[in-house]
Design a protein around this motif. Sequence first.
Motif, PDB file in Angstrom:
ATOM      1  N   ALA A   6     -30.752  14.661  38.498  1.00 46.90           N
ATOM      2  CA  ALA A   6     -30.696  16.104  38.714  1.00 46.90           C
ATOM      3  C   ALA A   6     -29.619  16.483  39.721  1.00 46.90           C
ATOM      4  O   ALA A   6     -28.960  17.520  39.583  1.00 46.90           O
ATOM      5  CB  ALA A   6     -32.061  16.619  39.168  1.00 46.90           C
ATOM      6  N   PHE A   7     -29.423  15.649  40.751  1.00 43.93           N
ATOM      7  CA  PHE A   7     -28.439  15.957  41.785  1.00 43.93           C
ATOM      8  C   PHE A   7     -27.058  15.382  41.459  1.00 43.93           C
ATOM      9  O   PHE A   7     -26.138  15.518  42.264  1.00 43.93           O
ATOM     10  CB  PHE A   7     -28.916  15.423  43.139  1.00 43.93           C
ATOM     11  N   GLY A   8     -26.939  14.750  40.305  1.00 43.53           N
ATOM     12  CA  GLY A   8     -25.636  14.215  39.911  1.00 43.53           C
ATOM     13  C   GLY A   8     -25.092  13.189  40.877  1.00 43.53           C
ATOM     14  O   GLY A   8     -23.880  13.160  41.150  1.00 43.53           O
ATOM     15  N   LEU A   9     -25.985  12.343  41.408  1.00 50.39           N
ATOM     16  CA  LEU A   9     -25.558  11.399  42.441  1.00 50.39           C
ATOM     17  C   LEU A   9     -24.646  10.303  41.897  1.00 50.39           C
ATOM     18  O   LEU A   9     -23.796   9.788  42.621  1.00 50.39           O
ATOM     19  CB  LEU A   9     -26.791  10.772  43.107  1.00 50.39           C
ATOM     20  N   GLU A  10     -24.809   9.958  40.618  1.00 57.48           N
ATOM     21  CA  GLU A  10     -23.942   8.920  40.060  1.00 57.48           C
ATOM     22  C   GLU A  10     -22.497   9.412  39.972  1.00 57.48           C
ATOM     23  O   GLU A  10     -21.564   8.692  40.348  1.00 57.48           O
ATOM     24  CB  GLU A  10     -24.431   8.498  38.677  1.00 57.48           C
ATOM     25  N   ALA A  11     -22.305  10.635  39.494  1.00 58.42           N
ATOM     26  CA  ALA A  11     -20.944  11.187  39.410  1.00 58.42           C
ATOM     27  C   ALA A  11     -20.334  11.330  40.798  1.00 58.42           C
ATOM     28  O   ALA A  11     -19.142  11.060  40.994  1.00 58.42           O
ATOM     29  CB  ALA A  11     -20.974  12.536  38.695  1.00 58.42           C
ATOM     30  N   ALA A  12     -21.154  11.754  41.773  1.00 63.08           N
ATOM     31  CA  ALA A  12     -20.648  11.888  43.141  1.00 63.08           C
ATOM     32  C   ALA A  12     -20.264  10.532  43.715  1.00 63.08           C
ATOM     33  O   ALA A  12     -19.216  10.391  44.369  1.00 63.08           O
ATOM     34  CB  ALA A  12     -21.693  12.558  44.023  1.00 63.08           C
ATOM     35  N   ALA A  13     -21.098   9.516  43.482  1.00 61.64           N
ATOM     36  CA  ALA A  13     -20.808   8.184  44.005  1.00 61.64           C
ATOM     37  C   ALA A  13     -19.566   7.586  43.356  1.00 61.64           C
ATOM     38  O   ALA A  13     -18.750   6.937  44.025  1.00 61.64           O
ATOM     39  CB  ALA A  13     -22.009   7.261  43.795  1.00 61.64           C
ATOM     40  N   LEU A  14     -19.393   7.808  42.062  1.00 62.38           N
ATOM     41  CA  LEU A  14     -18.206   7.289  41.385  1.00 62.38           C
ATOM     42  C   LEU A  14     -16.939   7.939  41.924  1.00 62.38           C
ATOM     43  O   LEU A  14     -15.905   7.271  42.092  1.00 62.38           O
ATOM     44  CB  LEU A  14     -18.329   7.516  39.875  1.00 62.38           C
ATOM     45  N   LEU A  15     -16.999   9.251  42.207  1.00 66.07           N
ATOM     46  CA  LEU A  15     -15.832   9.928  42.762  1.00 66.07           C
ATOM     47  C   LEU A  15     -15.551   9.443  44.185  1.00 66.07           C
ATOM     48  O   LEU A  15     -14.388   9.243  44.565  1.00 66.07           O
ATOM     49  CB  LEU A  15     -16.044  11.439  42.751  1.00 66.07           C
ATOM     50  N   LEU A  40     -16.404  18.751  40.091  1.00 65.43           N
ATOM     51  CA  LEU A  40     -17.746  18.281  40.439  1.00 65.43           C
ATOM     52  C   LEU A  40     -18.510  19.336  41.233  1.00 65.43           C
ATOM     53  O   LEU A  40     -19.696  19.580  40.993  1.00 65.43           O
ATOM     54  CB  LEU A  40     -17.633  16.990  41.252  1.00 65.43           C
ATOM     55  N   LEU A  41     -17.838  19.975  42.181  1.00 68.18           N
ATOM     56  CA  LEU A  41     -18.514  20.979  43.001  1.00 68.18           C
ATOM     57  C   LEU A  41     -18.803  22.260  42.225  1.00 68.18           C
ATOM     58  O   LEU A  41     -19.742  22.989  42.545  1.00 68.18           O
ATOM     59  CB  LEU A  41     -17.666  21.300  44.230  1.00 68.18           C
ATOM     60  N   THR A  46     -25.605  21.076  37.852  1.00 71.24           N
ATOM     61  CA  THR A  46     -26.083  20.051  38.780  1.00 71.24           C
ATOM     62  C   THR A  46     -26.590  20.706  40.054  1.00 71.24           C
ATOM     63  O   THR A  46     -25.884  21.507  40.668  1.00 71.24           O
ATOM     64  CB  THR A  46     -24.959  19.054  39.128  1.00 71.24           C
ATOM     65  N   ALA A  47     -27.806  20.365  40.445  1.00 72.15           N
ATOM     66  CA  ALA A  47     -28.404  20.919  41.672  1.00 72.15           C
ATOM     67  C   ALA A  47     -27.988  20.075  42.867  1.00 72.15           C
ATOM     68  O   ALA A  47     -28.799  19.398  43.485  1.00 72.15           O
ATOM     69  CB  ALA A  47     -29.922  20.968  41.539  1.00 72.15           C
ATOM     70  N   ARG A  48     -26.686  20.118  43.180  1.00 72.77           N
ATOM     71  CA  ARG A  48     -26.173  19.270  44.257  1.00 72.77           C
ATOM     72  C   ARG A  48     -26.474  19.903  45.612  1.00 72.77           C
ATOM     73  O   ARG A  48     -26.331  21.112  45.798  1.00 72.77           O
ATOM     74  CB  ARG A  48     -24.666  19.071  44.091  1.00 72.77           C
ATOM     75  N   SER A  49     -26.904  19.096  46.558  1.00 80.64           N
ATOM     76  CA  SER A  49     -27.226  19.600  47.885  1.00 80.64           C
ATOM     77  C   SER A  49     -25.954  19.803  48.698  1.00 80.64           C
ATOM     78  O   SER A  49     -24.937  19.132  48.449  1.00 80.64           O
ATOM     79  CB  SER A  49     -28.156  18.622  48.607  1.00 80.64           C
TER      80      SER A  49
END
Length: 203
Positions: A6-15, A40-41, A46-49
């Motif tokens: 939900a938070f798109g952590l995989e895409a954030a970590a890959l970037l 990404l932002l 994506t419910a990114r914090s």
Amino acid sequence: VSRYEAFGLEAAALLEQAMACGSSPDGKPCASPLADLRSLLADDATARSPIDALRLLMVYVVTQEGIRPEVRRELFELGGIPPEDQVAILNLFHLNVNLTHGLKPPKPPQRKQPEPAVEPAASAAPVRESGYDVSRFTPPLRSLAQRALSGELPSDDFPYMRPHLAASAAATPTHEAAGLPNWATDAAAEPAGAAGGAELGEG
């Protein structure tokens, strides 16, 4: 797992890994980190914090050696980073991080010393110990610590490092290995006649 997706952590970590390593998992150069960060932002699905967005922005500023003020304000808005958290980006200045693109950060005063003979990182895709694409980056300090533990650091470049003790420790058995208690080691360390002199003094 649901939060991870939900938070798109995989895409954030890959970037993050692409910006830190300068390449993708398959070895392709990270050619457009700013466009990838914007995309990404700006992803409304994506419910990114704000904390995740702040970390991404900090990695971008550090790895890209600065950011233009107008771009920084844009990314703050896209990531929903509140003003009180934006100060964390500005505080990177105190860690000698260049905040403004095109300007060199001030170097702290220090004595001129020869550069340590540390092996530079390979330009090609490094061999990874882990198979995870989200944990590819290896800090240079890790390699330095491993060489220090194995006694491979040159004493000319690191004069304050103690000599490697592996060989001497293997040649000289410790008291624990010999099975001696602590009182036995203390008694062995006393000079000859010390115990007798103490007994005479008591008498």
